[in-house]
Scaffold this active site. Sequence first.
Site, mmCIF file in Angstrom:
data_model
loop_
_atom_site.group_PDB
_atom_site.id
_atom_site.type_symbol
_atom_site.label_atom_id
_atom_site.label_comp_id
_atom_site.label_asym_id
_atom_site.label_seq_id
_atom_site.Cartn_x
_atom_site.Cartn_y
_atom_site.Cartn_z
ATOM 1 N N HIS A 178 14.102 4.270 -4.584
ATOM 2 C CA HIS A 178 14.533 5.668 -4.465
ATOM 3 C C HIS A 178 15.055 6.008 -3.069
ATOM 4 O O HIS A 178 15.050 7.166 -2.669
ATOM 5 C CB HIS A 178 13.378 6.613 -4.852
ATOM 6 C CG HIS A 178 13.021 6.525 -6.307
ATOM 7 N ND1 HIS A 178 11.845 7.033 -6.836
ATOM 8 C CD2 HIS A 178 13.699 6.002 -7.360
ATOM 9 C CE1 HIS A 178 11.819 6.808 -8.144
ATOM 10 N NE2 HIS A 178 12.919 6.181 -8.481
ATOM 11 N N GLY A 199 -0.654 3.069 -7.774
ATOM 12 C CA GLY A 199 -0.409 4.459 -7.383
ATOM 13 C C GLY A 199 0.836 5.095 -7.957
ATOM 14 O O GLY A 199 1.476 5.889 -7.276
ATOM 15 N N GLU A 254 -7.048 7.535 -11.554
ATOM 16 C CA GLU A 254 -6.998 8.349 -12.790
ATOM 17 C C GLU A 254 -6.669 7.432 -13.962
ATOM 18 O O GLU A 254 -5.923 6.459 -13.795
ATOM 19 C CB GLU A 254 -5.878 9.397 -12.702
ATOM 20 C CG GLU A 254 -5.959 10.327 -11.525
ATOM 21 C CD GLU A 254 -7.128 11.292 -11.638
ATOM 22 O OE1 GLU A 254 -7.433 11.722 -12.760
ATOM 23 O OE2 GLU A 254 -7.733 11.592 -10.580
HETATM 24 P P1 OAD Z 1 3.180 10.545 -9.150
HETATM 25 O O1 OAD Z 1 2.719 11.733 -8.376
HETATM 26 O O2 OAD Z 1 3.879 10.794 -10.439
HETATM 27 O O3 OAD Z 1 1.937 9.618 -9.448
HETATM 28 C C1 OAD Z 1 1.050 9.241 -8.417
HETATM 29 C C2 OAD Z 1 -0.060 8.442 -9.040
HETATM 30 O O4 OAD Z 1 -0.893 7.973 -7.993
HETATM 31 C C3 OAD Z 1 -0.941 9.240 -9.999
HETATM 32 O O5 OAD Z 1 -1.027 8.528 -11.229
HETATM 33 C C4 OAD Z 1 -2.291 9.322 -9.291
HETATM 34 O O6 OAD Z 1 -3.390 9.254 -10.204
HETATM 35 C C5 OAD Z 1 -2.234 8.070 -8.421
HETATM 36 N N1 OAD Z 1 -3.066 8.154 -7.219
HETATM 37 C C6 OAD Z 1 -3.485 9.250 -6.526
HETATM 38 N N2 OAD Z 1 -4.225 8.886 -5.469
HETATM 39 C C7 OAD Z 1 -4.292 7.541 -5.482
HETATM 40 C C8 OAD Z 1 -4.906 6.570 -4.641
HETATM 41 N N3 OAD Z 1 -5.607 6.929 -3.572
HETATM 42 N N4 OAD Z 1 -4.748 5.264 -4.953
HETATM 43 C C9 OAD Z 1 -4.022 4.878 -6.033
HETATM 44 N N5 OAD Z 1 -3.425 5.761 -6.860
HETATM 45 C C10 OAD Z 1 -3.537 7.059 -6.587
HETATM 46 O O7 OAD Z 1 4.065 9.663 -8.150
HETATM 47 P P2 OAD Z 1 5.075 8.482 -8.491
HETATM 48 O O8 OAD Z 1 4.635 7.722 -9.680
HETATM 49 O O9 OAD Z 1 5.316 7.759 -7.235
HETATM 50 O O10 OAD Z 1 11.026 10.502 -7.494
HETATM 51 O O11 OAD Z 1 6.371 9.309 -8.860
HETATM 52 C C11 OAD Z 1 7.543 8.630 -9.188
HETATM 53 C C12 OAD Z 1 8.731 9.403 -8.718
HETATM 54 O O12 OAD Z 1 8.646 10.760 -9.182
HETATM 55 C C13 OAD Z 1 8.845 9.566 -7.212
HETATM 56 O O13 OAD Z 1 9.457 8.474 -6.583
HETATM 57 C C14 OAD Z 1 9.678 10.801 -7.072
HETATM 58 C C15 OAD Z 1 8.945 11.660 -8.090
HETATM 59 O O14 OAD Z 1 9.605 12.751 -8.560
HETATM 60 C C16 OAD Z 1 12.062 11.191 -7.020
HETATM 61 O O15 OAD Z 1 11.952 12.093 -6.211
HETATM 62 C C17 OAD Z 1 13.369 10.733 -7.576
#
Ligand code: OAD
Length: 251
Positions: free
Chosen positions: A121, A189, A217
């Site tokens: 991204h 994550g 989660e």
């Molecule tokens: P999300 O916010 O959708 O998901 C984050 C995940 O990390 C969740 O499933 C949480 O449960 C998990 N999480 C939280 N704390 C954690 C920890 N300490 N260790 C491990 N996991 C943890 O974020 P992304 O999947 O990165 O795109 O989102 C994908 C894309 O959506 C991003 O790149 C961005 C966003 O909109 C764009 O902006 C194009």
Amino acid sequence: MTGIEKSIDEARTAIEEANLVFFLTGSGISAESGIPTFRGAGGYWRNRSFTELATPQAFAADPRLVWDWYLERRATCRSCRPNAAHRAMAAWSRNRAATLVTQNVDGLHERAGHPRVVRFHGSIWRNRCSACGRERDADEIVYPDLPRSMCCDALERPGVVWFGEAIPAEAIESAHQAAALADVMLVVGTSGVVYPAAGLISIARLNGARIIVVNPEAMPMEADVVLPLPAVEAVPAVLRRSGRTLSDSAS
Ligand code: OAD
């Protein structure tokens, strides 16, 4: 041994036996560094709309609003440091066959010294000319006037991929190749709801990779091993003293 210890052991053995490991990371890996996720508790999209901040239409409608949000995020990223999960992955990858694809734009994998990061991204530390697409490194956190490009004297925009935009071709190509060849994919994550990044998990799975998911989660994701722990605990644990080095496999 507790259930979690057994799962860590299983993950460690799978990684140890793999010829190629694929790391797929999302915002959760940077959560303990202090960078908010998108969809979790306190996540950006909980009280903001991505259509107003992370689309080409949003930028066309209100570039100042969009830039201010990205500058605020730059300031946050600058004040944060790579954590134990970034560092463990970087150290592990230095002398082993591994591919890292990240959806994160924060630059923490790079700052942890990861040898090669496939940025799906883009990067918050790049500015892109909105006319010709040329990019440059940029680390400003305040723009009294919105930045304009040297090449076209057009508005610059953040060098990230917005909703509705294509993933950089080189990133897609390396990611697909590695997903097809990997023996293990460690998914850390990410909620796995944003495509095409989430599709890499299915590609790897269909090609026989074992899928290990690190996420505190419960995730509706098909996985062989689930580690319901924060990344800072799970990643160093599964990468500790696991894996043959490239020099081991060559000898
Ligand atoms: P999300 O916010 O959708 O998901 C984050 C995940 O990390 C969740 O499933 C949480 O449960 C998990 N999480 C939280 N704390 C954690 C920890 N300490 N260790 C491990 N996991 C943890 O974020 P992304 O999947 O990165 O795109 O989102 C994908 C894309 O959506 C991003 O790149 C961005 C966003 O909109 C764009 O902006 C194009």
